[in-house]
Design an enzyme around this catalytic site. Structure first.
Site, PDB file in Angstrom:
ATOM      1  N   ASP A 161      17.077 -17.231 -80.993  1.00 51.47           N
ATOM      2  CA  ASP A 161      15.896 -16.349 -81.003  1.00 51.47           C
ATOM      3  C   ASP A 161      14.891 -16.816 -82.065  1.00 51.47           C
ATOM      4  O   ASP A 161      13.682 -16.877 -81.807  1.00 51.47           O
ATOM      5  CB  ASP A 161      16.359 -14.918 -81.284  1.00 51.47           C
ATOM      6  CG  ASP A 161      15.286 -13.878 -81.008  1.00 51.47           C
ATOM      7  OD1 ASP A 161      14.334 -14.184 -80.270  1.00 51.47           O
ATOM      8  OD2 ASP A 161      15.407 -12.760 -81.524  1.00 51.47           O
ATOM      9  N   ASN A 183      23.660 -19.066 -71.933  1.00 56.69           N
ATOM     10  CA  ASN A 183      24.940 -19.494 -71.390  1.00 56.69           C
ATOM     11  C   ASN A 183      25.725 -20.189 -72.494  1.00 56.69           C
ATOM     12  O   ASN A 183      25.299 -21.231 -73.012  1.00 56.69           O
ATOM     13  CB  ASN A 183      24.734 -20.477 -70.227  1.00 56.69           C
ATOM     14  CG  ASN A 183      24.171 -19.764 -69.016  1.00 56.69           C
ATOM     15  OD1 ASN A 183      24.618 -18.666 -68.672  1.00 56.69           O
ATOM     16  ND2 ASN A 183      23.170 -20.361 -68.386  1.00 56.69           N
ATOM     17  N   ARG A 206      -0.229 -13.698 -71.476  1.00 57.42           N
ATOM     18  CA  ARG A 206       0.421 -13.449 -72.766  1.00 57.42           C
ATOM     19  C   ARG A 206       1.902 -13.807 -72.746  1.00 57.42           C
ATOM     20  O   ARG A 206       2.608 -13.640 -73.734  1.00 57.42           O
ATOM     21  CB  ARG A 206       0.254 -11.982 -73.157  1.00 57.42           C
ATOM     22  CG  ARG A 206      -1.192 -11.592 -73.487  1.00 57.42           C
ATOM     23  CD  ARG A 206      -1.224 -10.244 -74.213  1.00 57.42           C
ATOM     24  NE  ARG A 206      -0.793  -9.138 -73.391  1.00 57.42           N
ATOM     25  CZ  ARG A 206       0.169  -8.255 -73.751  1.00 57.42           C
ATOM     26  NH1 ARG A 206       0.784  -8.353 -74.896  1.00 57.42           N
ATOM     27  NH2 ARG A 206       0.492  -7.267 -72.941  1.00 57.42           N
ATOM     28  N   LYS A 207       2.387 -14.300 -71.609  1.00 56.86           N
ATOM     29  CA  LYS A 207       3.821 -14.590 -71.486  1.00 56.86           C
ATOM     30  C   LYS A 207       4.116 -16.057 -71.797  1.00 56.86           C
ATOM     31  O   LYS A 207       3.483 -16.950 -71.237  1.00 56.86           O
ATOM     32  CB  LYS A 207       4.307 -14.260 -70.067  1.00 56.86           C
ATOM     33  CG  LYS A 207       4.280 -12.777 -69.770  1.00 56.86           C
ATOM     34  CD  LYS A 207       4.884 -12.450 -68.426  1.00 56.86           C
ATOM     35  CE  LYS A 207       3.946 -12.782 -67.292  1.00 56.86           C
ATOM     36  NZ  LYS A 207       4.427 -12.294 -65.987  1.00 56.86           N
TER      37      LYS A 207
HETATM   38  C1  LIG Z   1       8.925 -14.161 -83.210  1.00 55.13           C
HETATM   39  C2  LIG Z   1       7.979 -14.270 -84.328  1.00 55.13           C
HETATM   40  C3  LIG Z   1       7.129 -15.476 -84.378  1.00 55.13           C
HETATM   41  C4  LIG Z   1       5.781 -15.276 -85.047  1.00 55.13           C
HETATM   42  C5  LIG Z   1       5.930 -14.774 -86.418  1.00 55.13           C
HETATM   43  C6  LIG Z   1       6.007 -15.879 -87.359  1.00 55.13           C
HETATM   44  C7  LIG Z   1       6.731 -15.409 -88.581  1.00 55.13           C
HETATM   45  C8  LIG Z   1       7.817 -16.418 -88.897  1.00 55.13           C
HETATM   46  C9  LIG Z   1       8.692 -15.911 -89.899  1.00 55.13           C
HETATM   47  C10 LIG Z   1       9.983 -15.838 -89.685  1.00 55.13           C
HETATM   48  C11 LIG Z   1      10.605 -16.191 -88.371  1.00 55.13           C
HETATM   49  C12 LIG Z   1      11.362 -15.044 -87.835  1.00 55.13           C
HETATM   50  C13 LIG Z   1      11.654 -15.234 -86.384  1.00 55.13           C
HETATM   51  C14 LIG Z   1      12.304 -14.010 -85.903  1.00 55.13           C
HETATM   52  C15 LIG Z   1      12.529 -14.094 -84.414  1.00 55.13           C
HETATM   53  C16 LIG Z   1      13.088 -12.823 -83.958  1.00 55.13           C
HETATM   54  C17 LIG Z   1      12.168 -12.176 -82.975  1.00 55.13           C
HETATM   55  C18 LIG Z   1      12.623 -10.791 -82.697  1.00 55.13           C
HETATM   56  O1  LIG Z   1      13.704 -10.422 -82.981  1.00 55.13           O
HETATM   57  S1  LIG Z   1      11.508  -9.747 -81.974  1.00 55.13           S
HETATM   58  C19 LIG Z   1      12.433  -8.220 -81.897  1.00 55.13           C
HETATM   59  C20 LIG Z   1      13.057  -7.995 -80.561  1.00 55.13           C
HETATM   60  N1  LIG Z   1      12.049  -7.712 -79.596  1.00 55.13           N
HETATM   61  C21 LIG Z   1      11.472  -6.518 -79.520  1.00 55.13           C
HETATM   62  O2  LIG Z   1      11.763  -5.600 -80.236  1.00 55.13           O
HETATM   63  C22 LIG Z   1      10.403  -6.379 -78.464  1.00 55.13           C
HETATM   64  C23 LIG Z   1      10.363  -4.993 -77.897  1.00 55.13           C
HETATM   65  N2  LIG Z   1       9.451  -4.986 -76.792  1.00 55.13           N
HETATM   66  C24 LIG Z   1       8.133  -4.748 -76.978  1.00 55.13           C
HETATM   67  O3  LIG Z   1       7.677  -4.446 -78.070  1.00 55.13           O
HETATM   68  C25 LIG Z   1       7.251  -4.903 -75.789  1.00 55.13           C
HETATM   69  O4  LIG Z   1       7.986  -4.755 -74.611  1.00 55.13           O
HETATM   70  C26 LIG Z   1       6.538  -6.295 -75.775  1.00 55.13           C
HETATM   71  C27 LIG Z   1       5.670  -6.477 -77.034  1.00 55.13           C
HETATM   72  C28 LIG Z   1       7.533  -7.446 -75.686  1.00 55.13           C
HETATM   73  C29 LIG Z   1       5.614  -6.354 -74.548  1.00 55.13           C
HETATM   74  O5  LIG Z   1       4.880  -5.158 -74.513  1.00 55.13           O
HETATM   75  P1  LIG Z   1       3.311  -5.175 -74.159  1.00 55.13           P
HETATM   76  O6  LIG Z   1       2.944  -3.741 -73.955  1.00 55.13           O
HETATM   77  O7  LIG Z   1       2.554  -5.929 -75.184  1.00 55.13           O
HETATM   78  O8  LIG Z   1       3.213  -5.980 -72.843  1.00 55.13           O
HETATM   79  P2  LIG Z   1       3.617  -5.568 -71.349  1.00 55.13           P
HETATM   80  O9  LIG Z   1       2.393  -5.182 -70.618  1.00 55.13           O
HETATM   81  O10 LIG Z   1       4.755  -4.621 -71.329  1.00 55.13           O
HETATM   82  O11 LIG Z   1       4.173  -6.974 -70.810  1.00 55.13           O
HETATM   83  C30 LIG Z   1       3.293  -8.073 -70.714  1.00 55.13           C
HETATM   84  C31 LIG Z   1       3.786  -8.913 -69.568  1.00 55.13           C
HETATM   85  O12 LIG Z   1       5.137  -9.361 -69.877  1.00 55.13           O
HETATM   86  C32 LIG Z   1       6.044  -8.881 -68.862  1.00 55.13           C
HETATM   87  N3  LIG Z   1       7.297  -8.499 -69.523  1.00 55.13           N
HETATM   88  C33 LIG Z   1       7.442  -7.763 -70.633  1.00 55.13           C
HETATM   89  N4  LIG Z   1       8.720  -7.642 -70.954  1.00 55.13           N
HETATM   90  C34 LIG Z   1       9.396  -8.314 -70.019  1.00 55.13           C
HETATM   91  C35 LIG Z   1      10.777  -8.578 -69.816  1.00 55.13           C
HETATM   92  N5  LIG Z   1      11.715  -8.099 -70.646  1.00 55.13           N
HETATM   93  N6  LIG Z   1      11.138  -9.332 -68.767  1.00 55.13           N
HETATM   94  C36 LIG Z   1      10.210  -9.853 -67.911  1.00 55.13           C
HETATM   95  N7  LIG Z   1       8.877  -9.629 -68.068  1.00 55.13           N
HETATM   96  C37 LIG Z   1       8.497  -8.877 -69.096  1.00 55.13           C
HETATM   97  C38 LIG Z   1       5.344  -7.678 -68.230  1.00 55.13           C
HETATM   98  O13 LIG Z   1       5.812  -7.435 -66.929  1.00 55.13           O
HETATM   99  C39 LIG Z   1       3.912  -8.137 -68.264  1.00 55.13           C
HETATM  100  O14 LIG Z   1       3.744  -9.058 -67.223  1.00 55.13           O
HETATM  101  P3  LIG Z   1       2.357  -9.166 -66.398  1.00 55.13           P
HETATM  102  O15 LIG Z   1       1.287  -9.500 -67.427  1.00 55.13           O
HETATM  103  O16 LIG Z   1       2.147  -7.830 -65.796  1.00 55.13           O
HETATM  104  O17 LIG Z   1       2.578 -10.295 -65.423  1.00 55.13           O
END
Ligand SMILES: CCCCCCCC/C=C\CCCCCCCC(=O)SCCNC(=O)CCNC(=O)[C@H](O)C(C)(C)COP(=O)(O)OP(=O)(O)OC[C@H]1O[C@@H](n2cnc3c(N)ncnc32)[C@H](O)[C@@H]1OP(=O)(O)O
Length: 240
Positions: A161, A183, A206-207
């Site tokens: 991740d 896997n 945005r994906k």
């Molecule tokens: C990663 C960081 C890198 C940058 C930072 C740099 C700092 C570096 C420093 C240190 C490195 C640390 C690195 C750590 C890495 C760990 C990362 C994590 O652990 S993240 C925590 C776990 N994840 C959550 O908690 C998300 C919870 N979910 C959400 O908040 C929302 O669902 C979110 C933001 C993911 C999407 O929400 P919406 O409202 O913005 O967008 P919508 O409209 O729902 O989706 C946009 C498109 O994506 C599809 N989509 C969304 N979720 C989907 C899914 N699960 N499966 C398939 N499609 C999905 C939708 O169907 C839609 O598609 P269409 O545009 O209509 O084609």
């Protein structure tokens, strides 16, 4: 040693339902910014060799540092207490001001950097921005055991991740994990070194679709394969 975590911190990123308006956020975030800025005093970069690193890990690190010399690759620094790399959007749109009252964020630290040297996650990530791929060199320590003698699958998933997040951030900036599929093909011996090759496969609005393989240092053993979906955060959405 594992450090304790407050209830407030557990909900740090689960804030979508409690987002504030942009104007209010900018006022209320002042305490948070103060907290973050005090942490600059302990701005150590953890993505550098320490005495716990095995010969294999050091060797690979040196090889990739060499690749950085012509600018095609870059080593990503890694801080324990605050993110400096492309993380401003997270702070601006996702930080709940209530969390920083009291003890709050003063104890926050990156999950993967919360162990003493060598006991947990030892890793460094290199980015190739042009090719939109990353290589993560990872040595999983004894506190990451699952089945006796082997690395816990959750630790592997965590590292994947993190590697994916860095890879997606090349193109997406502030992103979040929406989906991970892994896997597990071979058990990983504890304390061995893994090489995680990640790449961006597709960008669709945005994906960001990413994939990786997790291999042994000699590349002969394929331990895991994974795909992931990351979503670029939408400031307009998150501030409503
Ligand atoms: C990663 C960081 C890198 C940058 C930072 C740099 C700092 C570096 C420093 C240190 C490195 C640390 C690195 C750590 C890495 C760990 C990362 C994590 O652990 S993240 C925590 C776990 N994840 C959550 O908690 C998300 C919870 N979910 C959400 O908040 C929302 O669902 C979110 C933001 C993911 C999407 O929400 P919406 O409202 O913005 O967008 P919508 O409209 O729902 O989706 C946009 C498109 O994506 C599809 N989509 C969304 N979720 C989907 C899914 N699960 N499966 C398939 N499609 C999905 C939708 O169907 C839609 O598609 P269409 O545009 O209509 O084609």
């Amino acid at each position: 040693m594992l450090r304790s975590c407050t209830a407030g911190l557990r909900s740090l990123w689960a804030l979508r339902g409690r987002r504030e308006g942009a104007a209010r956020l900018s006022a209320d975030l002042q305490p948070a910014r103060r907290l973050f800025s005090t942490e600059k005093a302990v701005h150590k970069d953890w993505a550098l060799p320490n005495p716990s690193w095995s010969k294999d890990l050091k060797l690979l690190f040196d090889q990739f540092m060499k690749k950085c010399e012509d600018g095609s690759w870059e080593r990503l620094p890694s801080c324990k207490h605050t993110c400096t790399y492309k993380s401003e959007d997270f702070k601006t749109y996702f930080l709940d001001p209530q969390l920083v009252e009291g003890e709050g964020l003063s104890q926050a630290q990156l999950f993967t950097r919360g162990f003493e040297d060598g006991l947990g996650f030892e890793y460094v990530i290199f980015n190739n921005n042009d090719e939109k791929r990353t290589v993560c060199l990872f040595q999983g320590g004894p506190y990451l055991q699952g089945i006796p003698g082997f690395l816990h699958g959750g630790a592997i998933a965590t590292m994947i991740d993190v590697a994916f997040g860095s890879c997606a951030a090349i193109s997406g900036g502030a992103v979040m994990t929406a989906n991970l599929n892994i896997n597990f093909k071979r058990p990983v011996p504890l304390c061995s070194v893994l090489v995680i090759h990640s790449q961006l496969d597709k960008l669709e609005g945005r994906k960001l679709f990413v994939s990786c393989n997790v291999r042994s240092v000699d590349e002969k053993t394929l331990y895991s394969e994974a795909t992931g979906l990351f979503i670029k955060l939408d400031p307009k959405k998150s501030s409503t």
